[in-house]
Design a protein around this motif. Sequence first.
Motif, PDB file in Angstrom:
ATOM      1  N   TYR A 169       0.830  -1.201   0.000  1.00 22.71           N
ATOM      2  CA  TYR A 169       0.000   0.000   0.000  1.00 22.71           C
ATOM      3  C   TYR A 169       0.868   1.255   0.000  1.00 22.71           C
ATOM      4  O   TYR A 169       2.081   1.192   0.181  1.00 22.71           O
ATOM      5  N   HIS A 170       0.223   2.394  -0.181  1.00 19.97           N
ATOM      6  CA  HIS A 170       0.916   3.679  -0.221  1.00 19.97           C
ATOM      7  C   HIS A 170       0.350   4.592   0.852  1.00 19.97           C
ATOM      8  O   HIS A 170      -0.863   4.634   1.047  1.00 19.97           O
ATOM      9  N   GLU A 171       1.248   5.342   1.484  1.00 19.32           N
ATOM     10  CA  GLU A 171       0.813   6.349   2.443  1.00 19.32           C
ATOM     11  C   GLU A 171       0.163   7.496   1.638  1.00 19.32           C
ATOM     12  O   GLU A 171       0.731   7.954   0.657  1.00 19.32           O
TER      13      GLU A 171
ATOM     14  N   GLY B  87     -11.939  -1.462   2.889  1.00 16.40           N
ATOM     15  CA  GLY B  87     -11.220  -0.714   1.843  1.00 16.40           C
ATOM     16  C   GLY B  87     -10.857   0.669   2.338  1.00 16.40           C
ATOM     17  O   GLY B  87     -11.486   1.198   3.253  1.00 16.40           O
ATOM     18  N   SER B  88      -9.854   1.256   1.702  1.00 16.09           N
ATOM     19  CA  SER B  88      -9.301   2.525   2.181  1.00 16.09           C
ATOM     20  C   SER B  88     -10.315   3.676   2.150  1.00 16.09           C
ATOM     21  O   SER B  88     -10.236   4.593   2.961  1.00 16.09           O
ATOM     22  N   ASP B  89     -11.256   3.646   1.188  1.00 17.60           N
ATOM     23  CA  ASP B  89     -12.198   4.765   1.040  1.00 17.60           C
ATOM     24  C   ASP B  89     -13.486   4.566   1.824  1.00 17.60           C
ATOM     25  O   ASP B  89     -14.315   5.475   1.897  1.00 17.60           O
TER      26      ASP B  89
ATOM     27  N   ALA C 177      -8.219  -0.027 -13.482  1.00 14.17           N
ATOM     28  CA  ALA C 177      -8.051  -0.835 -12.267  1.00 14.17           C
ATOM     29  C   ALA C 177      -7.147  -0.081 -11.283  1.00 14.17           C
ATOM     30  O   ALA C 177      -5.998   0.244 -11.612  1.00 14.17           O
ATOM     31  N   THR C 178      -7.678   0.179 -10.088  1.00 11.72           N
ATOM     32  CA  THR C 178      -6.968   0.989  -9.085  1.00 11.72           C
ATOM     33  C   THR C 178      -5.558   0.463  -8.823  1.00 11.72           C
ATOM     34  O   THR C 178      -4.585   1.230  -8.853  1.00 11.72           O
ATOM     35  N   ALA C 179      -5.435  -0.844  -8.566  1.00 13.18           N
ATOM     36  CA  ALA C 179      -4.123  -1.405  -8.211  1.00 13.18           C
ATOM     37  C   ALA C 179      -3.114  -1.149  -9.334  1.00 13.18           C
ATOM     38  O   ALA C 179      -1.949  -0.828  -9.081  1.00 13.18           O
TER      39      ALA C 179
ATOM     40  N   ILE D 217      -3.085   1.332 -11.473  1.00  9.77           N
ATOM     41  CA  ILE D 217      -2.720   2.758 -11.546  1.00  9.77           C
ATOM     42  C   ILE D 217      -1.698   3.090 -10.453  1.00  9.77           C
ATOM     43  O   ILE D 217      -0.748   3.849 -10.680  1.00  9.77           O
ATOM     44  N   TYR D 218      -1.846   2.493  -9.278  1.00 10.23           N
ATOM     45  CA  TYR D 218      -0.817   2.674  -8.237  1.00 10.23           C
ATOM     46  C   TYR D 218       0.512   2.093  -8.715  1.00 10.23           C
ATOM     47  O   TYR D 218       1.569   2.698  -8.545  1.00 10.23           O
ATOM     48  N   GLU D 219       0.461   0.902  -9.315  1.00  6.82           N
ATOM     49  CA  GLU D 219       1.693   0.256  -9.813  1.00  6.82           C
ATOM     50  C   GLU D 219       2.383   1.102 -10.873  1.00  6.82           C
ATOM     51  O   GLU D 219       3.597   1.268 -10.874  1.00  6.82           O
TER      52      GLU D 219
HETATM   53  O1  C5P Z   1      -8.069  -0.308  -0.247  1.00 11.56           O
HETATM   54  P1  C5P Z   1      -8.608  -0.571  -1.599  1.00 11.56           P
HETATM   55  O2  C5P Z   1      -9.138  -1.959  -1.761  1.00 11.56           O
HETATM   56  O3  C5P Z   1      -9.567   0.478  -2.043  1.00 11.56           O
HETATM   57  O4  C5P Z   1      -7.360  -0.438  -2.610  1.00 11.56           O
HETATM   58  C1  C5P Z   1      -7.356  -1.000  -3.903  1.00 11.56           C
HETATM   59  C2  C5P Z   1      -5.903  -1.149  -4.357  1.00 11.56           C
HETATM   60  O5  C5P Z   1      -5.300   0.154  -4.499  1.00 11.56           O
HETATM   61  C3  C5P Z   1      -5.014  -1.866  -3.356  1.00 11.56           C
HETATM   62  O6  C5P Z   1      -5.035  -3.245  -3.591  1.00 11.56           O
HETATM   63  C4  C5P Z   1      -3.640  -1.262  -3.621  1.00 11.56           C
HETATM   64  O7  C5P Z   1      -3.044  -1.901  -4.727  1.00 11.56           O
HETATM   65  C5  C5P Z   1      -3.965   0.156  -4.037  1.00 11.56           C
HETATM   66  N1  C5P Z   1      -3.837   1.109  -2.908  1.00 11.56           N
HETATM   67  C6  C5P Z   1      -2.558   1.479  -2.497  1.00 11.56           C
HETATM   68  N2  C5P Z   1      -2.414   2.372  -1.459  1.00 11.56           N
HETATM   69  C7  C5P Z   1      -3.507   2.907  -0.849  1.00 11.56           C
HETATM   70  C8  C5P Z   1      -4.817   2.543  -1.252  1.00 11.56           C
HETATM   71  C9  C5P Z   1      -4.940   1.632  -2.299  1.00 11.56           C
HETATM   72  O8  C5P Z   1      -1.568   1.025  -3.040  1.00 11.56           O
HETATM   73  N3  C5P Z   1      -3.341   3.771   0.157  1.00 11.56           N
END
Ligand code: C5P
Length: 291
Positions: free
Chosen positions: A15-17, A125-127, A167-169, A171-173
């Motif tokens: 995850y990311h801060e 989930g984070s949100d 896909a969220t994951a 976009i973080y990658e």
């Molecule tokens: O927490 P959530 O299920 O919404 O996050 C979806 C994906 O987004 C996570 O699996 C992770 O890859 C990425 N993420 C992250 N850092 C965060 C929140 C989400 O890397 N703070």
Amino acid sequence: MNAYLGVGPREFSGYHELATIFQAVGVYDEVTVSAADSLTISGLGPFADRIPNDHTNLAWQAAELVARACGELPNIQIQIDKAIPIAAGMAGGSADAAATLLACDAYWNSGISRDQLDAMAATLGSDVPFMLHGGCALGVGRGDVLSPVMIRGNFHWVFAIFDDGLATAQIYEKTDELRGLEFEVEPEVPTELLSALARGDAPALGRLLHNDLQLAAITSRPQLGRVLEQGIDLGALGAVISGSGPTCAFLVRDESSAIDLVVALKASGLVDDVLHTHGPVHGARVISTSR
Ligand code: C5P
């Protein structure tokens, strides 16, 4: 939506801060729970056929969490009347999870405390914690540690929507890849942005909108860069990708500028749909109970 989304380096957990400013906006899903023989999910509305109807849906997981906590079997049907676009960076799945937590809490009269519900939300989930609270908040940690933010008045938003999600994951990658391994800047919300919110200063907020995931979203889908530019050319005060995209958010001065932008974006042929709404609004809430 996130008026600011600062993303720190990738942590060991993957995850990311974050340092983010959430603002709840007036696009709503409606979740109804009712008695059934087993846990099921059904969808209504224009996106109904794209709603996952199994445990991958956060609403399903939310129902299981509440059932377990109050010793009930999760024998309910969850009906989701969906208006929030799916896989759009609008936290629609998180909104449904927050709504399901509250609906199940009311349905089973669970007696779960608000703090426990917040803790359950964070595990989903984070949100999700923000979607329980609504309004406007600073989110740190994974975005799940919230504190209230002073905000004056109402902001007008226009959202450009696309049928194909991101896909969220991924976009973080992609963000990690673009920044390289040596990236180590801790995210922080600029104080100018906090004071723009406190003053209700839309032009200043428009200039300060920012999202660290934006470059990755645009790199994955270059058309998004053109849509953001077009919104600014058409008079928006600011433009930013919402969450991990692909939705593009535009801050506008007032109702009539919003309507002008909606018409122009629809005519551009670059987007699949356009929504106009305002924020901040409330988070998940129980509308009615009959049991
Ligand atoms: O927490 P959530 O299920 O919404 O996050 C979806 C994906 O987004 C996570 O699996 C992770 O890859 C990425 N993420 C992250 N850092 C965060 C929140 C989400 O890397 N703070």
